[in-house]
Design a protein around this motif. Structure first.
Motif, PDB file in Angstrom:
ATOM      1  N   THR A 290       0.828  -1.198   0.000  1.00  0.00           N
ATOM      2  CA  THR A 290       0.000   0.000   0.000  1.00  0.00           C
ATOM      3  C   THR A 290       0.864   1.250   0.000  1.00  0.00           C
ATOM      4  OG1 THR A 290      -1.657  -1.212   1.256  1.00  0.00           O
ATOM      5  CG2 THR A 290      -1.893   1.186   1.139  1.00  0.00           C
ATOM      6  N   VAL A 291       1.934   1.190   0.780  1.00  0.00           N
ATOM      7  CA  VAL A 291       2.922   2.269   0.764  1.00  0.00           C
ATOM      8  C   VAL A 291       4.302   1.615   0.746  1.00  0.00           C
ATOM      9  CG1 VAL A 291       2.907   2.424   3.294  1.00  0.00           C
ATOM     10  CG2 VAL A 291       3.748   4.344   1.948  1.00  0.00           C
ATOM     11  N   THR A 292       5.184   2.140  -0.086  1.00  0.00           N
ATOM     12  CA  THR A 292       6.518   1.574  -0.237  1.00  0.00           C
ATOM     13  C   THR A 292       7.547   2.493   0.415  1.00  0.00           C
ATOM     14  OG1 THR A 292       5.906   0.474  -2.300  1.00  0.00           O
ATOM     15  CG2 THR A 292       8.252   0.836  -1.912  1.00  0.00           C
ATOM     16  N   TYR A 293       8.391   1.916   1.232  1.00  0.00           N
ATOM     17  CA  TYR A 293       9.434   2.727   1.883  1.00  0.00           C
ATOM     18  C   TYR A 293      10.533   1.804   2.395  1.00  0.00           C
ATOM     19  CZ  TYR A 293       7.419   1.095   6.280  1.00  0.00           C
ATOM     20  OH  TYR A 293       6.970   0.295   7.305  1.00  0.00           O
ATOM     21  N   LYS A 294      11.670   2.403   2.662  1.00  0.00           N
ATOM     22  CA  LYS A 294      12.788   1.720   3.303  1.00  0.00           C
ATOM     23  C   LYS A 294      13.145   2.526   4.547  1.00  0.00           C
ATOM     24  CE  LYS A 294      14.662  -0.034  -1.075  1.00  0.00           C
ATOM     25  NZ  LYS A 294      14.347  -1.452  -0.865  1.00  0.00           N
ATOM     26  N   ALA A 295      13.577   1.831   5.572  1.00  0.00           N
ATOM     27  CA  ALA A 295      13.914   2.518   6.815  1.00  0.00           C
ATOM     28  C   ALA A 295      15.123   1.866   7.459  1.00  0.00           C
ATOM     29  CB  ALA A 295      12.732   2.499   7.773  1.00  0.00           C
ATOM     30  N   LEU A 296      15.947   2.688   8.072  1.00  0.00           N
ATOM     31  CA  LEU A 296      17.068   2.216   8.879  1.00  0.00           C
ATOM     32  C   LEU A 296      16.995   2.962  10.204  1.00  0.00           C
ATOM     33  CD1 LEU A 296      19.621   0.588   9.292  1.00  0.00           C
ATOM     34  CD2 LEU A 296      20.904   2.372   8.103  1.00  0.00           C
ATOM     35  N   LEU A 297      16.661   2.224  11.261  1.00  0.00           N
ATOM     36  CA  LEU A 297      16.423   2.828  12.570  1.00  0.00           C
ATOM     37  C   LEU A 297      17.431   2.304  13.589  1.00  0.00           C
ATOM     38  CD1 LEU A 297      12.536   2.408  12.732  1.00  0.00           C
ATOM     39  CD2 LEU A 297      13.846   4.233  11.625  1.00  0.00           C
ATOM     40  N   TYR A 298      17.746   3.142  14.554  1.00  0.00           N
ATOM     41  CA  TYR A 298      18.681   2.778  15.616  1.00  0.00           C
ATOM     42  C   TYR A 298      18.071   3.086  16.980  1.00  0.00           C
ATOM     43  CZ  TYR A 298      22.316   2.673  11.984  1.00  0.00           C
ATOM     44  OH  TYR A 298      23.073   2.380  10.868  1.00  0.00           O
ATOM     45  N   VAL A 299      18.282   2.168  17.933  1.00  0.00           N
ATOM     46  CA  VAL A 299      17.912   2.407  19.329  1.00  0.00           C
ATOM     47  C   VAL A 299      19.195   2.709  20.087  1.00  0.00           C
ATOM     48  CG1 VAL A 299      16.871   1.454  21.406  1.00  0.00           C
ATOM     49  CG2 VAL A 299      15.952   0.838  19.151  1.00  0.00           C
ATOM     50  N   PRO A 300      19.391   3.942  20.545  1.00  0.00           N
ATOM     51  CA  PRO A 300      20.641   4.313  21.217  1.00  0.00           C
ATOM     52  C   PRO A 300      20.798   3.598  22.554  1.00  0.00           C
ATOM     53  CG  PRO A 300      19.403   6.250  20.493  1.00  0.00           C
ATOM     54  CD  PRO A 300      18.476   5.081  20.389  1.00  0.00           C
ATOM     55  N   GLY A 301      22.041   3.551  23.020  1.00  0.00           N
ATOM     56  CA  GLY A 301      22.317   2.944  24.310  1.00  0.00           C
ATOM     57  C   GLY A 301      22.363   3.948  25.432  1.00  0.00           C
ATOM     58  N   LYS A 302      22.359   5.232  25.104  1.00  0.00           N
ATOM     59  CA  LYS A 302      22.364   6.275  26.140  1.00  0.00           C
ATOM     60  C   LYS A 302      21.537   7.449  25.660  1.00  0.00           C
ATOM     61  CE  LYS A 302      26.501   8.729  24.537  1.00  0.00           C
ATOM     62  NZ  LYS A 302      27.831   9.243  24.889  1.00  0.00           N
ATOM     63  N   ALA A 303      21.039   8.210  26.610  1.00  0.00           N
ATOM     64  CA  ALA A 303      20.207   9.361  26.274  1.00  0.00           C
ATOM     65  C   ALA A 303      21.078  10.585  26.010  1.00  0.00           C
ATOM     66  CB  ALA A 303      19.238   9.665  27.416  1.00  0.00           C
ATOM     67  N   PRO A 304      20.776  11.363  24.968  1.00  0.00           N
ATOM     68  CA  PRO A 304      21.489  12.626  24.758  1.00  0.00           C
ATOM     69  C   PRO A 304      21.308  13.537  25.971  1.00  0.00           C
ATOM     70  CG  PRO A 304      20.116  12.061  22.865  1.00  0.00           C
ATOM     71  CD  PRO A 304      19.737  11.119  23.957  1.00  0.00           C
ATOM     72  N   TYR A 305      22.232  14.440  26.157  1.00  0.00           N
ATOM     73  CA  TYR A 305      22.204  15.295  27.346  1.00  0.00           C
ATOM     74  C   TYR A 305      20.912  16.111  27.456  1.00  0.00           C
ATOM     75  CZ  TYR A 305      23.175  19.346  24.382  1.00  0.00           C
ATOM     76  OH  TYR A 305      23.074  20.329  23.436  1.00  0.00           O
ATOM     77  N   ASP A 306      20.293  16.409  26.299  1.00  0.00           N
ATOM     78  CA  ASP A 306      19.098  17.255  26.319  1.00  0.00           C
ATOM     79  C   ASP A 306      17.816  16.455  26.081  1.00  0.00           C
ATOM     80  OD1 ASP A 306      19.598  16.581  23.694  1.00  0.00           O
ATOM     81  OD2 ASP A 306      19.176  18.575  22.879  1.00  0.00           O
TER      82      ASP A 306
END
Length: 640
Positions: A290-306
């Motif tokens: 129905t919709v075509t897309y590619k994705a590359l996602l990352y789950v970080p190991g630490k939170a940015p300072y902000d």
């Protein structure tokens, strides 16, 4: 005058833009685009379109004599004369096409080509609106386009200084293709147009917006090298120029997962998102339908300072055919997964006229929904298969998942509840609700929890001790948001939640309840004495069978827990509300026996005992003593 001369005069005469183009050009330059730097993205995208067209034609026309490797986009800069040129060796334009595409704003040759070839596969044209070219006028006084159409002998030059109009005249160009020549505006106090002639700035913009254009983008760059005859102890250097390809062309997310190594994934993450710690999870997906897309996602190991501030920018980088459209597309990520970083590339999204913003549509909603499901599945897999990594992630972003659970009246609880972890008093480690329920003792009907500021103190609560003796586990909630979670979920796996300090634990049988009622009646005079001694400090004094080895505890009246009371006082002291205090006493404890004896023999001492037990109950509930000095004096008095 000869016919040829008449023709030349016609060509050279300034022509007006058609329709409402004057007004639209002014609007576009001053309003449609929010960043001047976008102009380079648009001009390069147009060049890529032109090369796509000729590359497609080459598939059926052997006379083109070019393969995909022969196509390139060239950037030329001339700081002395403030001229920036973008050249391509694509299909070019005839005089009529110049008139049609450049003389009428919003007439897109790319869109027409795409519509003509819409039944063909592998046709991917970036330009859709025909306005991108005019973004050049945001930075240029004069724009000149020299173009030669493939298959034609004559080249043509289109030139304009803005809304006043344009001229078209014959020109010279050896091969098919197009040169867009921009004479940049003079710098002012507020605007530094000259930055777009600096090598580092052009390199930065190409990597930011056009890194994944499928054709090489080349530019002569200054290099430095040691002179050959230069001594080693005092080396001398010389500057030279070298043509360099500035874009990487093939994005990592367009490659098959089996062809990308973990090192390549991590390198892309470091370079793109400036995090030198490896991500705990990488999600690479390609979806068609129905919709075509590619994705590359990352789950970080630490939170940015902000991360937990209003300055943090959530969202994924959005690409369309290798061109970055938005750096932070918030609509692709739900708030509870705002920590995820990555890119999404789709040709199916409807963009606004400047291609800087998305128009909300069904395709966008579908992508966002699919990404949410995929992220949840990946986190659950990590939780089950690599607990150490998951707990590292949870230490950084667990609070965000909790906020996601309770936000919008629990609208997203199904996406978040299985990802939550809490400290198990029985197991001595973090567990999920699913794990807690699976380990419940036979006959246990409630999920027990206690709220406070410190899990070690919570573990010593009388109610927790009582439950532990029966083999029941208690989840220890130590963050402000924790207490809202049971209120939001109501139940989990058909089990109700029970706050051990505010609700009936449900442990007593009917016979035990009857015995407690009889004992309350027997000790009625002692309980009344204590209530009168404490006055308005407590709402009620009653017996409890849930105190284990402890003599006393303080529980709130129905409606608000003590932790909620503390939270409200911190959040809004002016409108803080104090929960009613109920003092529960353990009739089997020696301290109660001493109190009972004092009531009968020494009422003053009995009042001191009542005050002492109340103060101890306050301390156990982590509530402030009303008068610490008076409490210390009371202890000393009773020690005499």
């Amino acid at each position: 005058m000869s016919a040829k001369s008449k023709k030349d005069v016609t060509i050279l005469a300034k022509q007006e833009f058609k329709a409402e183009s004057k007004r639209l050009l002014d609007l576009m330059i001053n309003s449609i685009y929010t960043h001047q730097e976008i102009f380079l993205r648009e001009i390069i995208s147009n060049a890529s379109d032109a090369e796509d067209k000729l590359a497609y034609l080459a598939l059926t026309d052997q006379n083109v004599g070019m393969s995909r490797e022969d196509f390139a986009i060239t950037i030329l800069r001339d700081p002395k004369y403030r001229i920036l040129t973008v050249s391509d060796n694509g299909i070019g334009m005839s005089r009529e096409e110049m008139e049609e595409n450049l003389g009428t704003i919003c007439k897109s040759g790319s869109l027409h080509f795409k519509e003509t070839m819409e039944k063909q596969e592998d046709i991917d044209i970036i330009g859709q609106f025909g306005v991108g070219f005019y973004s050049a006028f945001m930075v240029a006084d004069t724009v000149t386009v020299i173009s030669k159409k493939y298959g034609e002998e004559q080249a043509w030059m289109w030139q304009s200084s803005g809304a006043d109009g344009y001229t078209i005249e014959p020109a010279e160009r050896e091969t098919a293709g197009t040169d867009v020549i921009m004479k940049l505006k003079a710098d002012t106090e507020d605007e530094k147009y000259g930055e777009f002639l600096e090598e580092y700035r052009l390199r930065e913009l190409i990597r930011k917006y056009s890194d994944y254009i499928r054709y090489p983008i080349r530019m002569s760059c200054e290099k430095s090298r040691k002179k050959e005859d230069s001594p080693e102890d005092k080396p001398e250097y010389e500057t030279y120029t070298e043509v360099e390809t500035l874009n990487s062309m093939v994005p990592i997310w367009q490659r098959s997962k089996k062809d990308v190594t973990e090192e390549e994934y991590n390198a892309f993450y470091r370079e793109k998102f400036f995090d030198y710690e490896k991500p705990v999870a990488t999600i690479h997906m390609s979806t068609e339908g129905t919709v075509t897309y590619k994705a590359l996602l990352y789950v970080p190991g630490k939170a940015p300072y902000d991360f937990y501030t209003k300055d943090f920018k959530k969202g994924l980088q959005l690409y369309s055919s290798g061109v970055m459209i938005m750096e932070n597309c918030e609509d692709l990520l739900p708030e509870h997964f705002r920590f995820v970083r990555g890119v999404v590339d789709s040709q199916d999204l409807s963009l606004n006229i400047s291609r800087e913003m998305l128009q909300h549509n069904r395709q966008l909603t579908l992508i966002a929904r699919n990404l949410e499901k995929k992220i949840k599945a990946e986190l659950l897999s990590l939780q089950e298969n690599d607990r150490e990594k998951y707990e590292k992630f949870y230490a950084a972003f667990g609070r965000q998942l909790k906020y996601g659970t309770v936000s919008e009246y629990g609208a997203h609880k199904d996406a978040c509840q299985d990802l939550l972890l809490f400290w198990s008093q029985k197991e001595g480690k973090l567990v999920s609700f699913k794990e807690y329920v699976a380990a419940m003792t036979e006959g246990q009907e409630k999920i027990y929890f206690a709220t406070g500021e410190n899990k070690d103190r919570l573990a010593k609560l009388p109610q927790v001790e009582t439950l532990a003796k029966r083999g029941y586990d208690v989840l220890l909630f130590t963050e402000d948001v924790d207490e809202f979670i049971p209120q939001t979920l109501m139940t989990y796996s058909e089990k109700t939640f029970c706050n051990v300090t505010t609700e009936d634990l449900g442990l007593d049988s009917e016979e035990e309840k009857k015995q407690t009622e009889e004992k309350t009646e027997t000790l009625k005079d002692v309980l009344t004495f204590v209530k009168e001694a404490l006055g308005e400090k407590v709402k009620e004094v009653r017996l409890s069978s849930n105190l284990g080895s402890h003599p006393v505890c303080l529980v709130p009246d129905s409606g608000m827990s003590f932790e909620m009371e503390k939270y409200m006082k911190r959040a809004n002291p002016e409108f803080a509300y104090t929960a009613g205090r109920i003092l529960e006493v353990n009739a089997e404890h020696p301290a109660f026996a001493a109190l009972n004896a004092a009531v009968e023999s020494d009422s003053e001492k009995a009042k001191d005992y009542a005050e002492l037990l109340y103060a101890q109950a306050l301390l156990m509930a982590e509530l402030p003593l009303e008068d610490p000095v008076a409490y210390a004096d009371l202890v000393c008095k009773l020690m005499k």
